[in-house]
Scaffold this active site. Structure first.
Site, PDB file in Angstrom:
ATOM      1  N   LYS A 185       0.676  -1.053  -0.446  1.00 29.81           N
ATOM      2  CA  LYS A 185      -0.352  -0.414   0.093  1.00 29.81           C
ATOM      3  C   LYS A 185       0.107   1.350   0.213  1.00 29.81           C
ATOM      4  CE  LYS A 185      -3.916   2.016   2.861  1.00 29.81           C
ATOM      5  NZ  LYS A 185      -5.038   1.426   3.751  1.00 29.81           N
ATOM      6  N   SER A 221     -10.222   2.021   2.749  1.00 30.40           N
ATOM      7  CA  SER A 221      -8.812   2.505   1.764  1.00 30.40           C
ATOM      8  C   SER A 221      -7.551   1.549   1.001  1.00 30.40           C
ATOM      9  CB  SER A 221      -8.258   3.673   2.181  1.00 30.40           C
ATOM     10  OG  SER A 221      -7.508   3.439   3.563  1.00 30.40           O
ATOM     11  N   SER A 240      -9.975  -0.091   6.903  1.00 33.92           N
ATOM     12  CA  SER A 240      -9.271  -0.247   5.512  1.00 33.92           C
ATOM     13  C   SER A 240      -9.087  -1.080   4.919  1.00 33.92           C
ATOM     14  CB  SER A 240      -8.434   0.771   5.714  1.00 33.92           C
ATOM     15  OG  SER A 240      -9.438   1.747   5.290  1.00 33.92           O
TER      16      SER A 240
END
Lengths: 501, 95
Positions: free
Chosen positions: A88, A163, A187
Protein backbone atom coordinates in the site's frame (compact mmCIF):
# COMPACT_ATOMS: atom_id res chain seq x y z
CA UNK A 1 -0.13 -21.68 -17.37
CA UNK A 2 0.61 -18.02 -16.64
CA UNK A 3 -3.01 -17.32 -15.72
CA UNK A 4 -3.20 -20.44 -13.61
CA UNK A 5 -0.12 -19.39 -11.64
CA UNK A 6 -1.76 -16.06 -10.89
CA UNK A 7 -4.77 -17.79 -9.30
CA UNK A 8 -2.64 -19.64 -6.77
CA UNK A 9 -2.23 -18.71 -3.14
CA UNK A 10 1.04 -17.22 -1.89
CA UNK A 11 1.74 -20.45 -0.04
CA UNK A 12 1.30 -22.55 -3.18
CA UNK A 13 3.54 -20.23 -5.18
CA UNK A 14 6.21 -20.36 -2.48
CA UNK A 15 6.10 -24.14 -2.52
CA UNK A 16 6.46 -24.31 -6.34
CA UNK A 17 9.54 -22.07 -6.10
CA UNK A 18 11.05 -24.06 -3.22
CA UNK A 19 10.43 -27.33 -5.06
CA UNK A 20 12.14 -25.82 -8.15
CA UNK A 21 9.04 -26.33 -10.30
CA UNK A 22 9.41 -22.71 -11.32
CA UNK A 23 11.99 -20.02 -10.59
CA UNK A 24 11.48 -16.78 -8.69
CA UNK A 25 12.29 -14.65 -11.81
CA UNK A 26 9.75 -16.65 -13.85
CA UNK A 27 7.06 -16.10 -11.23
CA UNK A 28 7.92 -12.39 -10.94
CA UNK A 29 7.76 -12.01 -14.73
CA UNK A 30 4.28 -13.57 -14.93
CA UNK A 31 2.83 -11.26 -12.28
CA UNK A 32 4.69 -8.20 -13.55
CA UNK A 33 3.50 -8.75 -17.13
CA UNK A 34 -0.11 -8.90 -15.99
CA UNK A 35 0.33 -5.82 -13.81
CA UNK A 36 2.15 -3.95 -16.58
CA UNK A 37 -0.54 -4.67 -19.16
CA UNK A 38 -2.99 -2.87 -16.88
CA UNK A 39 -0.58 -0.19 -15.67
CA UNK A 40 0.20 0.89 -19.24
CA UNK A 41 -3.44 1.53 -20.15
CA UNK A 42 -4.50 5.18 -20.33
CA UNK A 43 -5.52 6.73 -17.02
CA UNK A 44 -9.30 6.80 -16.85
CA UNK A 45 -9.77 3.95 -19.38
CA UNK A 46 -12.93 1.97 -18.60
CA UNK A 47 -11.09 -1.35 -18.62
CA UNK A 48 -8.16 -0.22 -16.49
CA UNK A 49 -8.19 -1.60 -12.95
CA UNK A 50 -5.51 0.95 -11.99
CA UNK A 51 -4.34 -0.92 -8.92
CA UNK A 52 -0.81 0.50 -8.95
CA UNK A 53 0.63 3.92 -8.28
CA UNK A 54 4.11 2.65 -9.13
CA UNK A 55 5.45 -0.56 -10.66
CA UNK A 56 8.98 -1.45 -9.51
CA UNK A 57 9.85 -3.74 -12.41
CA UNK A 58 13.61 -3.33 -12.46
CA UNK A 59 13.92 -3.72 -8.70
CA UNK A 60 11.60 -6.74 -8.66
CA UNK A 61 13.47 -8.62 -11.38
CA UNK A 62 16.82 -7.90 -9.76
CA UNK A 63 15.51 -9.02 -6.40
CA UNK A 64 13.99 -12.19 -7.88
CA UNK A 65 17.38 -13.13 -9.37
CA UNK A 66 18.97 -12.62 -5.94
CA UNK A 67 16.35 -14.73 -4.20
CA UNK A 68 16.75 -17.45 -6.80
CA UNK A 69 20.50 -17.63 -6.08
CA UNK A 70 19.74 -17.95 -2.36
CA UNK A 71 17.26 -20.73 -3.08
CA UNK A 72 19.77 -22.61 -5.25
CA UNK A 73 22.38 -22.47 -2.50
CA UNK A 74 19.84 -23.32 0.20
CA UNK A 75 20.40 -20.02 2.03
CA UNK A 76 16.81 -18.87 1.85
CA UNK A 77 14.13 -21.47 2.36
CA UNK A 78 11.38 -19.32 3.79
CA UNK A 79 7.90 -20.46 2.69
CA UNK A 80 7.44 -17.07 1.02
CA UNK A 81 10.77 -16.86 -0.83
CA UNK A 82 10.14 -15.37 -4.25
CA UNK A 83 6.45 -14.65 -3.65
CA UNK A 84 5.31 -11.38 -5.33
CA UNK A 85 3.74 -8.79 -3.03
CA UNK A 86 2.11 -5.37 -3.52
CA UNK A 87 2.52 -2.71 -0.84
CA UNK A 88 0.00 0.00 0.00
CA UNK A 89 1.20 3.46 -0.95
CA UNK A 90 1.25 4.78 2.63
CA UNK A 91 3.85 2.21 3.72
CA UNK A 92 7.38 3.54 3.22
CA UNK A 93 9.69 1.69 0.82
CA UNK A 94 13.10 2.76 -0.43
CA UNK A 95 12.20 1.26 -3.81
CA UNK A 96 9.36 2.89 -5.73
CA UNK A 97 7.45 5.98 -4.67
CA UNK A 98 5.44 6.36 -1.44
CA UNK A 99 2.78 9.02 -1.94
CA UNK A 100 -0.25 7.95 0.16
CA UNK A 101 -1.97 8.57 -3.20
CA UNK A 102 -1.71 12.31 -2.56
CA UNK A 103 -0.47 15.09 -4.80
CA UNK A 104 1.40 16.51 -1.82
CA UNK A 105 3.81 13.55 -1.96
CA UNK A 106 3.98 13.15 -5.74
CA UNK A 107 7.28 11.50 -6.66
CA UNK A 108 8.36 11.07 -3.02
CA UNK A 109 10.81 8.22 -2.42
CA UNK A 110 11.25 7.28 1.23
CA UNK A 111 14.79 7.29 2.62
CA UNK A 112 13.95 4.25 4.77
CA UNK A 113 11.90 1.05 4.70
CA UNK A 114 8.97 0.47 7.03
CA UNK A 115 9.56 -2.28 9.61
CA UNK A 116 6.96 -4.51 7.90
CA UNK A 117 8.84 -4.12 4.62
CA UNK A 118 12.13 -5.01 6.29
CA UNK A 119 10.46 -8.11 7.71
CA UNK A 120 8.95 -9.13 4.36
CA UNK A 121 12.33 -8.67 2.68
CA UNK A 122 13.95 -10.91 5.28
CA UNK A 123 11.31 -13.54 4.48
CA UNK A 124 12.27 -13.41 0.79
CA UNK A 125 9.18 -11.84 -0.77
CA UNK A 126 9.52 -9.78 -3.96
CA UNK A 127 7.78 -6.39 -4.04
CA UNK A 128 6.48 -5.64 -7.51
CA UNK A 129 4.90 -2.26 -6.85
CA UNK A 130 3.05 0.24 -4.73
CA UNK A 131 -0.73 0.19 -4.79
CA UNK A 132 -3.42 2.80 -4.91
CA UNK A 133 -5.55 3.95 -1.97
CA UNK A 134 -7.85 6.70 -0.85
CA UNK A 135 -5.71 9.77 -0.28
CA UNK A 136 -4.02 9.38 3.14
CA UNK A 137 -6.38 6.40 3.68
CA UNK A 138 -9.38 8.71 4.05
CA UNK A 139 -12.21 7.00 2.25
CA UNK A 140 -13.82 3.66 1.62
CA UNK A 141 -13.75 3.39 -2.17
CA UNK A 142 -10.29 4.41 -3.49
CA UNK A 143 -12.07 7.22 -5.33
CA UNK A 144 -10.22 9.98 -3.44
CA UNK A 145 -6.79 9.00 -4.83
CA UNK A 146 -4.94 11.74 -6.71
CA UNK A 147 -3.83 9.04 -9.19
CA UNK A 148 -7.28 8.01 -10.43
CA UNK A 149 -9.87 5.55 -9.17
CA UNK A 150 -9.18 1.82 -8.88
CA UNK A 151 -11.80 -0.48 -10.38
CA UNK A 152 -13.08 -3.70 -8.81
CA UNK A 153 -11.74 -6.74 -10.73
CA UNK A 154 -15.06 -8.55 -10.11
CA UNK A 155 -17.00 -5.80 -11.88
CA UNK A 156 -15.14 -2.90 -13.44
CA UNK A 157 -18.05 -0.51 -12.98
CA UNK A 158 -17.77 -0.88 -9.20
CA UNK A 159 -15.39 0.35 -6.51
CA UNK A 160 -12.83 -2.03 -4.97
CA UNK A 161 -13.55 -0.61 -1.52
CA UNK A 162 -10.99 1.28 0.47
CA UNK A 163 -8.93 2.67 1.62
CA UNK A 164 -6.73 -0.34 0.75
CA UNK A 165 -8.54 -0.68 -2.60
CA UNK A 166 -5.39 -1.02 -4.69
CA UNK A 167 -4.08 -3.69 -2.31
CA UNK A 168 -7.29 -5.71 -2.67
CA UNK A 169 -7.64 -5.18 -6.43
CA UNK A 170 -4.02 -6.16 -7.10
CA UNK A 171 -4.53 -9.52 -5.38
CA UNK A 172 -8.03 -10.16 -6.79
CA UNK A 173 -6.79 -9.37 -10.31
CA UNK A 174 -3.75 -11.64 -9.97
CA UNK A 175 -1.15 -8.87 -10.14
CA UNK A 176 0.36 -9.93 -6.79
CA UNK A 177 0.03 -13.06 -4.65
CA UNK A 178 -0.81 -11.01 -1.58
CA UNK A 179 -0.68 -7.41 -0.41
CA UNK A 180 -0.19 -5.30 2.66
CA UNK A 181 -2.76 -2.69 3.60
CA UNK A 182 -3.53 -0.55 6.61
CA UNK A 183 -6.76 -0.41 8.60
CA UNK A 184 -7.88 2.67 10.54
CA UNK A 185 -11.65 2.15 10.40
CA UNK A 186 -12.08 -0.91 8.17
CA UNK A 187 -9.63 -0.19 5.36
CA UNK A 188 -8.35 -3.77 5.10
CA UNK A 189 -11.53 -5.63 5.98
CA UNK A 190 -14.02 -3.84 3.72
CA UNK A 191 -11.92 -4.13 0.51
CA UNK A 192 -11.42 -7.83 1.36
CA UNK A 193 -15.20 -8.20 1.55
CA UNK A 194 -15.59 -6.45 -1.83
CA UNK A 195 -12.89 -8.58 -3.52
CA UNK A 196 -13.36 -12.07 -2.03
CA UNK A 197 -10.17 -11.93 0.02
CA UNK A 198 -9.13 -12.81 3.54
CA UNK A 199 -7.66 -9.95 5.56
CA UNK A 200 -6.70 -9.21 9.12
CA UNK A 201 -6.81 -6.06 11.21
CA UNK A 202 -4.40 -7.28 13.90
CA UNK A 203 -4.52 -6.34 17.60
CA UNK A 204 -3.40 -2.73 18.02
CA UNK A 205 0.31 -2.75 18.82
CA UNK A 206 1.09 -6.18 17.36
CA UNK A 207 2.47 -4.96 14.02
CA UNK A 208 4.97 -2.10 14.01
CA UNK A 209 3.71 1.20 12.60
CA UNK A 210 7.29 2.38 11.95
CA UNK A 211 7.22 3.60 8.36
CA UNK A 212 3.43 3.73 8.09
CA UNK A 213 2.33 7.26 7.23
CA UNK A 214 0.25 8.21 10.25
CA UNK A 215 -3.48 8.91 9.84
CA UNK A 216 -5.19 8.03 13.13
CA UNK A 217 -2.29 6.93 15.30
CA UNK A 218 -4.38 5.30 18.04
CA UNK A 219 -6.36 3.34 15.41
CA UNK A 220 -3.95 2.47 12.55
CA UNK A 221 -2.64 -1.08 12.08
CA UNK A 222 -0.96 -2.71 9.08
CA UNK A 223 -2.22 -6.12 8.01
CA UNK A 224 -2.38 -8.64 5.15
CA UNK A 225 -4.87 -9.01 2.27
CA UNK A 226 -4.68 -12.58 0.93
CA UNK A 227 -6.52 -15.30 -0.98
CA UNK A 228 -7.05 -17.44 2.13
CA UNK A 229 -6.55 -17.75 5.88
CA UNK A 230 -3.40 -19.80 5.58
CA UNK A 231 -1.68 -17.04 3.61
CA UNK A 232 -2.98 -14.38 6.00
CA UNK A 233 -1.65 -16.31 9.02
CA UNK A 234 1.75 -16.76 7.40
CA UNK A 235 2.02 -13.07 6.47
CA UNK A 236 0.88 -11.98 9.92
CA UNK A 237 3.48 -14.18 11.58
CA UNK A 238 6.12 -12.52 9.37
CA UNK A 239 5.11 -8.89 9.89
CA UNK A 240 4.10 -8.98 13.58
CA UNK A 241 6.54 -8.69 16.44
CA UNK A 242 8.46 -6.27 18.62
CA UNK A 243 9.90 -3.00 17.34
CA UNK A 244 11.38 -0.43 19.66
CA UNK A 245 10.78 2.34 17.13
CA UNK A 246 7.00 2.05 17.68
CA UNK A 247 6.26 3.11 21.27
CA UNK A 248 2.80 1.53 21.08
CA UNK A 249 4.14 -1.92 20.23
CA UNK A 250 3.09 -4.57 22.79
CA UNK A 251 4.87 -7.66 21.44
CA UNK A 252 7.70 -9.71 22.92
CA UNK A 253 7.85 -11.91 19.85
CA UNK A 254 6.00 -12.50 16.55
CA UNK A 255 2.67 -14.33 16.49
CA UNK A 256 3.14 -18.09 16.45
CA UNK A 257 0.51 -19.18 13.92
CA UNK A 258 1.82 -22.56 12.75
CA UNK A 259 -1.32 -24.23 14.09
CA UNK A 260 -3.40 -22.11 11.69
CA UNK A 261 -1.11 -22.77 8.75
CA UNK A 262 -1.34 -26.53 9.37
CA UNK A 263 -5.02 -26.43 10.25
CA UNK A 264 -6.03 -27.69 6.85
CA UNK A 265 -4.32 -31.03 7.42
CA UNK A 266 -6.37 -31.90 10.50
CA UNK A 267 -9.72 -33.52 9.98
CA UNK A 268 -12.12 -33.71 12.89
CA UNK A 269 -15.86 -34.10 13.35
CA UNK A 270 -17.32 -30.96 15.02
CA UNK A 271 -13.89 -29.30 15.26
CA UNK A 272 -15.27 -26.21 16.99
CA UNK A 273 -16.97 -28.04 19.84
CA UNK A 274 -16.65 -25.93 22.99
CA UNK A 275 -16.23 -22.66 21.07
CA UNK A 276 -18.73 -19.89 21.72
CA UNK A 277 -19.55 -17.57 18.82
CA UNK A 278 -21.62 -14.51 19.59
CA UNK A 279 -23.92 -13.06 16.95
CA UNK A 280 -25.12 -9.52 17.75
CA UNK A 281 -28.69 -9.78 16.53
CA UNK A 282 -29.10 -6.00 16.56
CA UNK A 283 -26.30 -5.79 13.97
CA UNK A 284 -28.59 -7.67 11.59
CA UNK A 285 -31.50 -5.28 12.17
CA UNK A 286 -29.67 -2.15 11.03
CA UNK A 287 -31.20 0.10 8.39
CA UNK A 288 -29.19 -0.14 5.22
CA UNK A 289 -28.02 -3.73 5.72
CA UNK A 290 -28.59 -5.41 2.35
CA UNK A 291 -30.83 -8.47 2.39
CA UNK A 292 -28.26 -10.74 0.76
CA UNK A 293 -25.51 -9.65 3.17
CA UNK A 294 -27.83 -10.47 6.07
CA UNK A 295 -28.66 -13.87 4.57
CA UNK A 296 -24.97 -14.59 4.04
CA UNK A 297 -24.20 -13.92 7.70
CA UNK A 298 -27.05 -16.17 8.81
CA UNK A 299 -25.76 -18.94 6.55
CA UNK A 300 -22.28 -18.53 8.05
CA UNK A 301 -23.84 -18.76 11.51
CA UNK A 302 -25.51 -22.03 10.53
CA UNK A 303 -22.28 -23.37 9.06
CA UNK A 304 -20.48 -22.63 12.32
CA UNK A 305 -23.22 -24.44 14.21
CA UNK A 306 -22.65 -27.49 12.01
CA UNK A 307 -18.95 -27.26 12.86
CA UNK A 308 -19.84 -27.69 16.52
CA UNK A 309 -19.67 -24.10 17.76
CA UNK A 310 -22.24 -22.90 20.25
CA UNK A 311 -23.99 -19.83 18.79
CA UNK A 312 -25.04 -17.20 21.27
CA UNK A 313 -27.43 -14.52 20.01
CA UNK A 314 -27.05 -11.31 21.97
CA UNK A 315 -27.31 -7.53 21.77
CA UNK A 316 -24.08 -5.59 21.35
CA UNK A 317 -24.98 -2.03 22.31
CA UNK A 318 -23.69 1.34 21.07
CA UNK A 319 -23.25 0.44 17.39
CA UNK A 320 -25.03 3.66 16.36
CA UNK A 321 -22.33 5.63 18.17
CA UNK A 322 -19.30 3.92 16.68
CA UNK A 323 -19.06 5.94 13.45
CA UNK A 324 -19.47 9.41 14.99
CA UNK A 325 -16.93 8.50 17.69
CA UNK A 326 -14.55 7.19 15.08
CA UNK A 327 -14.98 10.28 12.90
CA UNK A 328 -14.11 12.63 15.75
CA UNK A 329 -11.12 10.62 16.98
CA UNK A 330 -9.71 9.93 13.51
CA UNK A 331 -10.21 13.50 12.26
CA UNK A 332 -8.57 14.91 15.40
CA UNK A 333 -5.55 12.65 15.05
CA UNK A 334 -5.38 13.24 11.29
CA UNK A 335 -5.41 17.03 11.59
CA UNK A 336 -2.47 16.77 13.94
CA UNK A 337 -0.57 14.10 11.96
CA UNK A 338 -0.99 15.87 8.61
CA UNK A 339 0.37 19.15 9.93
CA UNK A 340 3.83 17.87 8.91
CA UNK A 341 3.03 18.30 5.22
CA UNK A 342 4.13 21.89 4.77
CA UNK A 343 6.41 21.82 1.73
CA UNK A 344 9.64 22.40 3.65
CA UNK A 345 11.52 19.12 4.04
CA UNK A 346 9.99 16.83 1.41
CA UNK A 347 7.10 16.49 -0.97
CA UNK A 348 5.23 19.08 -3.00
CA UNK A 349 5.95 22.79 -2.50
CA UNK A 350 3.87 25.64 -3.92
CA UNK A 351 5.15 29.18 -4.24
CA UNK A 352 4.02 31.99 -1.93
CA UNK A 353 4.82 35.51 -0.73
CA UNK A 354 6.43 34.38 2.50
CA UNK A 355 6.90 31.16 4.46
CA UNK A 356 3.39 31.17 5.93
CA UNK A 357 1.93 31.70 2.48
CA UNK A 358 4.01 28.76 1.18
CA UNK A 359 2.44 26.55 3.89
CA UNK A 360 -1.05 27.67 2.93
CA UNK A 361 -0.55 27.28 -0.80
CA UNK A 362 1.31 23.96 -0.54
CA UNK A 363 -1.45 22.40 1.57
CA UNK A 364 -4.33 23.95 -0.40
CA UNK A 365 -2.92 22.71 -3.72
CA UNK A 366 -1.48 19.45 -2.38
CA UNK A 367 -4.43 17.97 -0.46
CA UNK A 368 -7.67 16.72 -2.02
CA UNK A 369 -11.22 17.51 -0.91
CA UNK A 370 -11.75 14.65 1.55
CA UNK A 371 -8.41 15.25 3.27
CA UNK A 372 -9.14 18.97 3.64
CA UNK A 373 -12.59 18.15 5.01
CA UNK A 374 -11.16 15.88 7.69
CA UNK A 375 -8.33 18.24 8.62
CA UNK A 376 -10.92 21.00 9.14
CA UNK A 377 -13.16 18.67 11.14
CA UNK A 378 -10.20 17.66 13.27
CA UNK A 379 -9.18 21.28 13.80
CA UNK A 380 -12.75 22.02 14.85
CA UNK A 381 -13.15 19.23 17.40
CA UNK A 382 -9.76 20.07 18.94
CA UNK A 383 -10.29 23.84 19.03
CA UNK A 384 -10.84 25.61 22.32
CA UNK A 385 -14.53 25.97 23.02
CA UNK A 386 -15.44 22.74 21.21
CA UNK A 387 -12.80 20.37 22.62
CA UNK A 388 -14.89 19.14 25.55
CA UNK A 389 -18.16 18.87 23.67
CA UNK A 390 -16.76 16.87 20.77
CA UNK A 391 -13.30 15.40 21.29
CA UNK A 392 -13.49 14.63 25.02
CA UNK A 393 -17.04 13.35 24.57
CA UNK A 394 -15.86 10.99 21.83
CA UNK A 395 -13.04 9.67 24.03
CA UNK A 396 -15.58 8.89 26.75
CA UNK A 397 -17.88 7.11 24.33
CA UNK A 398 -14.84 5.23 23.06
CA UNK A 399 -14.35 3.94 26.62
CA UNK A 400 -18.02 2.85 26.74
CA UNK A 401 -17.67 1.00 23.43
CA UNK A 402 -14.57 -0.76 24.76
CA UNK A 403 -16.50 -1.77 27.90
CA UNK A 404 -19.34 -3.18 25.76
CA UNK A 405 -16.93 -5.30 23.71
CA UNK A 406 -14.98 -6.44 26.77
CA UNK A 407 -18.21 -7.55 28.37
CA UNK A 408 -19.34 -9.38 25.23
CA UNK A 409 -15.99 -11.09 24.86
CA UNK A 410 -16.08 -12.23 28.47
CA UNK A 411 -19.05 -14.40 27.50
CA UNK A 412 -18.09 -15.53 23.97
CA UNK A 413 -14.79 -16.38 22.26
CA UNK A 414 -15.51 -14.74 18.93
CA UNK A 415 -18.08 -12.25 17.61
CA UNK A 416 -19.53 -12.84 14.12
CA UNK A 417 -20.78 -9.82 12.17
CA UNK A 418 -21.10 -8.35 8.69
CA UNK A 419 -18.08 -6.44 7.37
CA UNK A 420 -19.99 -3.88 5.34
CA UNK A 421 -23.75 -3.34 4.93
CA UNK A 422 -23.56 -3.85 1.15
CA UNK A 423 -21.70 -5.50 -1.70
CA UNK A 424 -19.25 -3.36 -3.72
CA UNK A 425 -21.21 -0.38 -5.03
CA UNK A 426 -21.06 1.50 -8.33
CA UNK A 427 -18.26 4.00 -8.90
CA UNK A 428 -19.59 7.45 -8.02
CA UNK A 429 -22.40 5.90 -5.97
CA UNK A 430 -21.50 7.32 -2.56
CA UNK A 431 -18.63 9.72 -3.06
CA UNK A 432 -20.86 12.81 -3.13
CA UNK A 433 -22.51 12.02 0.20
CA UNK A 434 -19.85 11.94 2.96
CA UNK A 435 -22.19 10.66 5.67
CA UNK A 436 -23.43 7.74 3.53
CA UNK A 437 -19.78 6.91 2.86
CA UNK A 438 -18.88 7.06 6.56
CA UNK A 439 -21.83 4.78 7.44
CA UNK A 440 -20.29 2.05 5.29
CA UNK A 441 -17.83 1.67 8.19
CA UNK A 442 -20.52 0.95 10.78
CA UNK A 443 -19.47 -2.67 11.43
CA UNK A 444 -15.73 -2.11 11.31
CA UNK A 445 -14.82 1.07 13.23
CA UNK A 446 -15.53 -0.33 16.73
CA UNK A 447 -12.70 -2.78 16.22
CA UNK A 448 -10.22 0.06 15.70
CA UNK A 449 -11.61 2.10 18.60
CA UNK A 450 -11.16 -0.89 20.92
CA UNK A 451 -7.86 -2.16 19.48
CA UNK A 452 -9.27 -5.68 19.05
CA UNK A 453 -8.23 -8.05 16.25
CA UNK A 454 -10.66 -8.95 13.45
CA UNK A 455 -10.64 -11.09 10.32
CA UNK A 456 -12.63 -10.47 7.17
CA UNK A 457 -13.17 -13.55 5.02
CA UNK A 458 -15.27 -14.65 2.03
CA UNK A 459 -18.70 -15.88 3.13
CA UNK A 460 -20.72 -15.97 -0.08
CA UNK A 461 -21.92 -14.10 -3.13
CA UNK A 462 -24.67 -11.56 -3.67
CA UNK A 463 -27.55 -11.73 -6.15
CA UNK A 464 -25.26 -9.79 -8.51
CA UNK A 465 -22.64 -12.49 -8.07
CA UNK A 466 -20.34 -10.17 -6.14
CA UNK A 467 -18.35 -11.29 -3.11
CA UNK A 468 -19.67 -10.80 0.42
CA UNK A 469 -17.42 -11.13 3.42
CA UNK A 470 -18.02 -11.78 7.10
CA UNK A 471 -16.15 -10.45 10.08
CA UNK A 472 -14.89 -12.38 13.09
CA UNK A 473 -13.78 -10.28 16.06
CA UNK A 474 -11.64 -11.77 18.81
CA UNK A 475 -10.11 -10.89 22.15
CA UNK A 476 -6.89 -8.91 22.41
CA UNK A 477 -3.97 -10.93 20.99
CA UNK A 478 -6.23 -13.93 20.23
CA UNK A 479 -5.09 -14.02 16.58
CA UNK A 480 -4.25 -17.72 16.72
CA UNK A 481 -7.72 -18.71 17.87
CA UNK A 482 -9.43 -16.18 15.59
CA UNK A 483 -7.61 -17.33 12.46
CA UNK A 484 -8.18 -20.95 13.48
CA UNK A 485 -11.93 -20.30 13.58
CA UNK A 486 -11.69 -18.69 10.13
CA UNK A 487 -9.65 -21.64 8.85
CA UNK A 488 -12.35 -24.13 9.92
CA UNK A 489 -14.84 -22.21 7.76
CA UNK A 490 -12.54 -22.27 4.74
CA UNK A 491 -11.98 -26.01 5.18
CA UNK A 492 -15.65 -26.70 4.51
CA UNK A 493 -16.44 -23.92 2.01
CA UNK A 494 -14.94 -22.91 -1.31
CA UNK A 495 -15.96 -19.25 -1.64
CA UNK A 496 -12.34 -18.21 -1.09
CA UNK A 497 -11.25 -20.35 -4.04
CA UNK A 498 -13.30 -18.36 -6.57
CA UNK A 499 -11.34 -15.86 -8.62
CA UNK A 500 -12.32 -12.70 -10.47
CA UNK A 501 -10.54 -13.78 -13.67
CA UNK B 1 -24.82 23.81 14.35
CA UNK B 2 -24.72 26.77 11.95
CA UNK B 3 -21.42 26.97 10.07
CA UNK B 4 -20.71 30.67 9.60
CA UNK B 5 -18.14 32.28 7.32
CA UNK B 6 -16.26 33.34 10.45
CA UNK B 7 -16.00 29.73 11.65
CA UNK B 8 -14.78 28.58 8.22
CA UNK B 9 -12.15 31.35 8.27
CA UNK B 10 -11.02 30.29 11.74
CA UNK B 11 -10.76 26.61 10.75
CA UNK B 12 -8.79 27.60 7.66
CA UNK B 13 -6.26 29.39 9.87
CA UNK B 14 -5.99 26.41 12.23
CA UNK B 15 -5.66 24.02 9.28
CA UNK B 16 -3.38 26.24 7.17
CA UNK B 17 -5.74 25.94 4.22
CA UNK B 18 -7.14 28.43 1.72
CA UNK B 19 -10.47 27.48 0.17
CA UNK B 20 -11.88 28.46 -3.20
CA UNK B 21 -15.40 29.92 -3.24
CA UNK B 22 -16.85 26.60 -4.29
CA UNK B 23 -14.92 24.67 -1.63
CA UNK B 24 -16.08 27.13 1.01
CA UNK B 25 -19.76 26.63 0.15
CA UNK B 26 -19.22 22.85 0.07
CA UNK B 27 -17.60 22.82 3.52
CA UNK B 28 -20.27 25.06 5.02
CA UNK B 29 -22.83 22.49 4.02
CA UNK B 30 -21.06 19.21 4.73
CA UNK B 31 -19.29 20.29 7.95
CA UNK B 32 -22.71 21.33 9.22
CA UNK B 33 -24.20 17.95 8.32
CA UNK B 34 -21.29 16.01 9.81
CA UNK B 35 -21.21 17.99 13.07
CA UNK B 36 -24.91 17.46 13.44
CA UNK B 37 -24.35 13.75 12.96
CA UNK B 38 -21.55 13.80 15.57
CA UNK B 39 -23.90 15.40 18.07
CA UNK B 40 -25.64 12.05 18.30
CA UNK B 41 -23.09 11.27 21.02
CA UNK B 42 -24.91 13.71 23.30
CA UNK B 43 -27.67 11.10 23.68
CA UNK B 44 -25.29 9.15 25.92
CA UNK B 45 -24.65 9.92 29.55
CA UNK B 46 -20.88 9.86 29.97
CA UNK B 47 -20.63 11.53 33.38
CA UNK B 48 -17.76 10.02 35.33
CA UNK B 49 -16.44 8.02 32.37
CA UNK B 50 -12.67 8.25 31.96
CA UNK B 51 -11.54 9.36 28.49
CA UNK B 52 -9.90 6.63 26.45
CA UNK B 53 -7.15 8.04 24.25
CA UNK B 54 -5.53 4.78 23.35
CA UNK B 55 -6.35 1.03 23.24
CA UNK B 56 -3.77 0.09 25.87
CA UNK B 57 -3.19 3.14 27.99
CA UNK B 58 -1.38 1.48 30.84
CA UNK B 59 1.41 0.33 28.58
CA UNK B 60 4.37 2.32 27.38
CA UNK B 61 7.17 0.76 25.45
CA UNK B 62 10.44 2.27 26.63
CA UNK B 63 13.79 1.86 24.97
CA UNK B 64 17.34 2.75 25.88
CA UNK B 65 18.32 6.32 25.03
CA UNK B 66 20.85 5.25 22.42
CA UNK B 67 21.56 6.46 18.91
CA UNK B 68 20.90 3.59 16.53
CA UNK B 69 20.62 5.36 13.18
CA UNK B 70 23.70 6.53 11.30
CA UNK B 71 24.41 9.87 9.64
CA UNK B 72 21.43 10.21 7.31
CA UNK B 73 21.89 13.87 6.44
CA UNK B 74 22.57 13.59 2.72
CA UNK B 75 19.90 10.93 2.32
CA UNK B 76 17.31 13.26 3.84
CA UNK B 77 18.54 16.44 2.14
CA UNK B 78 18.24 14.96 -1.36
CA UNK B 79 14.44 14.81 -1.03
CA UNK B 80 14.10 18.47 0.05
CA UNK B 81 12.12 20.66 -2.37
CA UNK B 82 14.89 23.26 -2.15
CA UNK B 83 18.22 23.28 -0.31
CA UNK B 84 21.24 25.45 0.21
CA UNK B 85 24.20 23.33 1.20
CA UNK B 86 23.11 21.33 4.22
CA UNK B 87 20.11 23.56 4.97
CA UNK B 88 16.47 23.48 3.87
CA UNK B 89 15.85 26.65 1.91
CA UNK B 90 12.56 28.49 2.53
CA UNK B 91 11.05 31.92 1.97
CA UNK B 92 11.70 34.67 4.45
CA UNK B 93 10.07 33.80 7.79
CA UNK B 94 10.80 36.96 9.84
CA UNK B 95 11.18 40.56 8.83
Amino acid sequence: MANELRTKSAFEIGRLIRDKQISSPEVTRVFLDAAKADFSKAVGADDKINAFTDLTEEYAMHRAEEIQKQIETGENLSPFSGVPVAIKDCICTTNGTTTASSKILEGYVSPYDAEVVRRLNAAGTVMIGKVNMDEFAMGGSTETSHYGITRNPWDLSRVPGGSSGGSAASVAAGFAAFALGSDTGGSIRQPCSFNNLTGVKPTYGSVSRYGLMAYGSSLDQIGPLCHDVRDAAAVLSIISGPDKRDSTNIMDESFELCSVIHHFENVADKPLKGLKIGLPTNYLEMDGLAHDVRETIIQARNKYKELGAEIIDFELPLIDYAVPTYLIVSAAEASSNLSRYDGVKYGYRADGDDLLDVYYNTRSEGFGTEVKRRIMLGSFVLSSGYFDAYYKKALKVRALIKQAFDEALSKVDVILSPVCPTEAYEIGGQIKDPIAMYLGDIYTTSVNLTGLPAVSLPAGFSNNNLPIGMQLIGKTLSEEKLLGVAAEFQKVTDYHKKRAF
Amino acid sequence: MQITDELIDYLCVLSRLKLTGEEREGRKKDLGDILQYMEKLNELDTDGVREMTHPFEEFNYFREDMITNGDDRENLMTIAPERKGDYFKVKKAVD
